[in-house]
Write a protein that holds these residues in place. Structure first.
Motif, short mmCIF file in Angstrom:
data_model
loop_
_atom_site.label_atom_id
_atom_site.label_comp_id
_atom_site.label_asym_id
_atom_site.label_seq_id
_atom_site.Cartn_x
_atom_site.Cartn_y
_atom_site.Cartn_z
N PRO A 207 0.78 -1.17 0.13
CA PRO A 207 0.05 -0.14 -0.07
C PRO A 207 0.96 1.30 -0.05
N HIS A 212 6.70 2.00 4.26
CA HIS A 212 7.67 1.13 3.42
C HIS A 212 7.13 1.33 1.82
N LYS A 233 -2.79 -4.27 -5.67
CA LYS A 233 -3.22 -4.77 -4.39
C LYS A 233 -1.91 -6.16 -4.46
N PHE A 234 -1.74 -6.59 -3.02
CA PHE A 234 -1.01 -7.71 -3.23
C PHE A 234 -1.73 -8.84 -3.45
N THR A 254 4.25 -10.78 6.10
CA THR A 254 3.26 -11.49 5.78
C THR A 254 3.28 -11.85 4.26
N SER A 280 9.22 -3.82 8.69
CA SER A 280 7.98 -3.32 8.94
C SER A 280 7.43 -4.20 10.35
N GLY A 304 12.90 0.10 10.36
CA GLY A 304 12.75 1.40 10.23
C GLY A 304 11.41 1.72 10.78
N MET A 310 14.17 4.60 7.25
CA MET A 310 14.99 3.63 7.52
C MET A 310 16.11 3.80 8.37
N SER A 406 0.57 -6.06 13.33
CA SER A 406 -0.25 -7.05 12.61
C SER A 406 -0.33 -6.86 11.22
N PHE A 471 -8.03 -3.64 10.02
CA PHE A 471 -6.84 -4.39 10.56
C PHE A 471 -6.67 -4.29 12.14
C1 MLC Z 1 -6.30 -7.21 6.54
N1 MLC Z 1 -6.64 -7.84 7.49
C2 MLC Z 1 -5.78 -7.79 8.48
C3 MLC Z 1 -4.79 -7.21 7.99
N2 MLC Z 1 -4.93 -6.69 6.89
N3 MLC Z 1 -6.00 -8.09 9.98
C4 MLC Z 1 -4.67 -7.91 10.67
N4 MLC Z 1 -3.71 -7.31 10.00
C5 MLC Z 1 -3.57 -6.87 8.83
N5 MLC Z 1 -2.72 -6.31 8.40
C6 MLC Z 1 -8.21 -8.69 7.61
C7 MLC Z 1 -9.07 -7.57 7.30
O1 MLC Z 1 -9.56 -7.01 8.49
C8 MLC Z 1 -10.04 -8.52 6.83
O2 MLC Z 1 -11.01 -9.02 7.79
C9 MLC Z 1 -9.09 -9.56 6.02
O3 MLC Z 1 -8.04 -9.64 6.81
C10 MLC Z 1 -9.04 -9.39 4.53
O4 MLC Z 1 -8.75 -7.95 4.26
P1 MLC Z 1 -8.05 -7.57 2.88
O5 MLC Z 1 -8.07 -6.35 3.02
O6 MLC Z 1 -8.48 -8.59 1.86
O7 MLC Z 1 -6.56 -8.25 3.50
P2 MLC Z 1 -5.48 -8.63 2.43
O8 MLC Z 1 -5.56 -7.87 1.19
O9 MLC Z 1 -5.15 -9.94 2.31
O10 MLC Z 1 -4.38 -7.82 3.06
C11 MLC Z 1 -3.23 -8.39 3.94
C12 MLC Z 1 -2.08 -7.44 3.73
C13 MLC Z 1 -2.09 -6.12 4.06
C14 MLC Z 1 -1.09 -8.09 4.55
C15 MLC Z 1 -1.64 -7.53 2.25
O11 MLC Z 1 -2.36 -6.00 5.40
C16 MLC Z 1 -0.80 -5.30 3.80
O12 MLC Z 1 -0.89 -5.07 2.69
N6 MLC Z 1 -0.17 -5.10 4.67
C17 MLC Z 1 1.08 -4.19 4.49
C18 MLC Z 1 1.25 -3.27 5.50
C19 MLC Z 1 2.25 -2.09 5.18
O13 MLC Z 1 2.72 -1.82 4.11
N7 MLC Z 1 3.18 -1.74 6.29
C20 MLC Z 1 4.10 -0.91 6.25
C21 MLC Z 1 4.02 0.14 7.35
S1 MLC Z 1 5.49 1.04 7.43
P3 MLC Z 1 -12.44 -9.34 7.60
O14 MLC Z 1 -12.56 -10.05 9.32
O15 MLC Z 1 -13.21 -8.12 7.78
O16 MLC Z 1 -12.56 -10.27 6.90
C22 MLC Z 1 6.29 0.77 8.77
C23 MLC Z 1 7.60 1.16 8.81
C24 MLC Z 1 8.71 0.38 8.19
O17 MLC Z 1 6.09 0.05 9.55
O18 MLC Z 1 9.71 -0.05 9.01
O19 MLC Z 1 8.51 -0.10 7.13
#
Ligand code: MLC
Ligand code: AMP
Length: 506
Positions: A207, A212, A233-234, A254, A280, A304, A310, A406, A471
């Motif tokens: 995203p 990140h 989207k992933f 993940t 992350s 980071g 970072m 998470s 999330f």
């Molecule tokens: C989605 N869901 C999660 C979640 N993501 N639950 C817990 N933790 C998460 N991260 C849940 C939703 O609530 C939903 O539940 C179900 O999963 C499906 O949702 P979705 O949107 O279809 O999920 P999905 O597309 O599979 O997403 C998962 C993912 C996403 C891992 C691809 O969370 C993601 O892109 N994460 C990356 C985050 C990121 O970029 N972080 C960087 C931060 S920067 P329900 O119950 O409604 O069905 C940082 C600094 C650094 O930290 O060092 O980088």
């Protein structure tokens, strides 16, 4: 005078052939470098035409698209401050950010225009535009009428470029203020440290509302003049399909866990890959090893945060050690401090503190909070707990902040507990993080009912879903009679974590 505008540096790295491909999307679109140059100029001119005050914030909650990335770049280009917001945020969360940041412009998806514009208008923000991920919306309609020539605005290194909201341990989210200089120094260091090369191609699958995906990945590719394969989207299968065309991939743990479940992930599909970066959240050693075995590549883990971009990285050349985050990046000073403020020797565990050109300018309109997080000698307290081993590798062993990570997203238990405690019939609650095979860690809520009330865990979860980003929702909720406490009466979250740790065992 030197222009420290981050966009100027990114633009200077565009290849000579502006008609070459800069971005290819998963729905078959191609953007040339000229398209990026023209698109960001038009969007920058649109912002300029609004006659915004200096330092105006541009708040953006939209689905991932190349146009959304161009809006970010245009904001830099025009010298305003970008404020990205997770698409999962709901109305109460958005209302807080808009009230706190007082943006001059709000951009949202068309489907959310009704409620987002209402919040914006209530806060006195009348420039509200829509932007969808199919190249439509009022933002693009308006930008289409603007000139495609724009001179990059002159900036000082300390001028603000972005505000990233990070949740607070207590109270509401804090806006971390990052300057052009913070981000440019980090991008330049990573270009060298990760040995970006001509011809590199990045798969962009994250995203673009956090550090990140927005900074590490986009700046990395642009400052090297590298093409991006842009996934909206992933999707693990799509990533595997694209791997043969790419050389660099970045993901939260993940993403690696989910990719390993793809049978198509083989040494052959990774034959052109040069670098896999993870960060992350902690990368489990099992994932690190399984990746090595399956693909022949060693994931490079780095560390980071929003406030610093970072900080550390495993080496590009040299041993990448699983379970560690490598060394402080050039320019970053990192120390591990004990309880009495003394710097600890190798092997001892303490609080990680950092200093460097990448460290942020403070929390938006929170001078007291900012002061608390810096030491008298100018180090930022990360809230992470770690140690430096005898070979100099840094290990993150825990967090002093009560935080759940998470799937790479941060969740602050205090925020969720606040929502649960406000529900009728609830006396008290505790939210803790427990291991999860897919998300690494997830929240579990443990709730006590008021005398005479009956509560249902599933109903509590359903009620939370109505108000909070998805999330953040605990994956399970248990109603119990009492919470474990220490002699001071404080809830012992460590005991709860222990009690529920096997809930999602693989
Ligand atoms: C989605 N869901 C999660 C979640 N993501 N639950 C817990 N933790 C998460 N991260 C849940 C939703 O609530 C939903 O539940 C179900 O999963 C499906 O949702 P979705 O949107 O279809 O999920 P999905 O597309 O599979 O997403 C998962 C993912 C996403 C891992 C691809 O969370 C993601 O892109 N994460 C990356 C985050 C990121 O970029 N972080 C960087 C931060 S920067 P329900 O119950 O409604 O069905 C940082 C600094 C650094 O930290 O060092 O980088
Ligand atoms: P954020 O506030 O979203 O920027 O999250 C930053 C936090 O993510 C850091 O303070 C760490 O706790 C955590 N983090 C980032 N990278 C790593 C990593 N490689 N290993 C462990 N934790 C990490």
């Amino acid at each position: 005078m030197k222009n420290n505008n981050l966009f100027a540096a990114l633009r200077a790295a565009f290849p000579d052939d502006l008609d070459a491909s800069a971005v290819e999307t998963d729905n078959g679109l191609f953007y040339s470098w000229r398209d990026l140059e023209r698109g960001t100029a038009m969007l920058a001119n649109l912002l300029v035409s609004l006659q915004l005050p200096a330092g105006a914030r541009i708040a953006v909650q939209v689905e991932k698209s190349v146009e959304a990335m161009m809006l970010y770049l245009a904001t830099l280009r025009a010298g305003y401050v970008f404020l990205p917001l997770n698409t999962a945020y709901q109305s109460a969360e958005m209302a807080y950010f808009i009230a706190n940041a007082e943006p001059s412009v709000v951009v949202c998806s068309r489907k959310n225009f009704g409620w987002v514009s209402k919040i914006a208008f209530q806060q006195g923000t009348y420039n509200v535009f829509s932007l969808d991920d199919n190249r439509s919306g009022s933002l693009l309609d308006r930008a289409a009428q603007c000139s495609d020539r724009h001179e990059v605005v002159q900036c000082k290194a300390e001028d603000l470029a972005a505000i990233l909201y990070t949740s607070g341990t207590t109270g509401r989210s804090k806006g971390a203020m990052l300057s052009h200089g913070n981000m440019l120094s980090n991008a330049q260091v990573l270009k060298d440290y990760w040995a970006w090369k001509p011809g590199d191609v990045l798969i962009h699958a994250l995203p673009i509302f956090h550090v990140h995906g927005l900074f590490v990945a986009i700046h990395g590719a642009l400052i090297n003049g590298s093409k991006m394969i842009w996934l909206s989207k992933f999707d693990p299968q799509l990533v595997v399909d694209k791997l043969p065309e790419a050389t660099v991939f970045m993901g939260v743990p993940t993403l690696y866990v989910r990719l390993l479940a793809e049978l198509g992930l083989t040494r052959e599909t990774c034959r052109n890959m040069r670098l896999f970066v993870a960060g992350s959240a902690p990368l489990l050693i099992e994932t690190f090893r399984a990746w090595q075995e399956r693909t022949g590549h060693t994931i490079l883990e780095r560390y980071g945060m929003s406030e610093t971009a970072m900080l550390t990285s495993n080496p590009y050349d040299g041993e990448r050690r699983g379970g560690t985050v490598g060394f402080a990046l050039p320019g970053v000073t990192l120390r591990v401090q004990g309880d009495r403020g003394q710097t600890l020797p190798a092997g001892e565990v303490g609080g990680i503190e950092v200093k460097g050109p990448n460290v942020f300018q403070g929390y938006w309109r929170m001078p007291e909070k900012t002061k608390e997080e810096f030491t008298a000698d100018g180090y930022f307290r990360t809230g992470d707990v770690g140690k430096i081993d005898e070979r100099g590798y840094i290990h993150i062993v825990g967090r002093s902040k009560d935080l759940i990570i998470s799937g790479g997203y941060n969740v602050y238990p205090a925020e969720i507990e606040g929502y649960i405690n406000d529900m009728p019939g609830v006396a008290e609650s505790a939210v803790v993080g427990v291991p999860h095979p897919d998300f690494g860690e997830v929240g579990v809520a443990i709730v006590i009912a008021k005398p005479g009330s009956t509560l249902d865990g599933d109903a509590i979860i359903a009620a939370l879903k109505a108000g909070l980003a998805n999330f953040k929702i605990p994956k399970r909720c248990f109603v119990v009679n009492e919470l474990p406490r220490n002699t001071m009466g404080k809830v012992q979250k460590n005991l709860l974590r222990e009690q529920y740790k096997a809930l999602f065992a693989a």
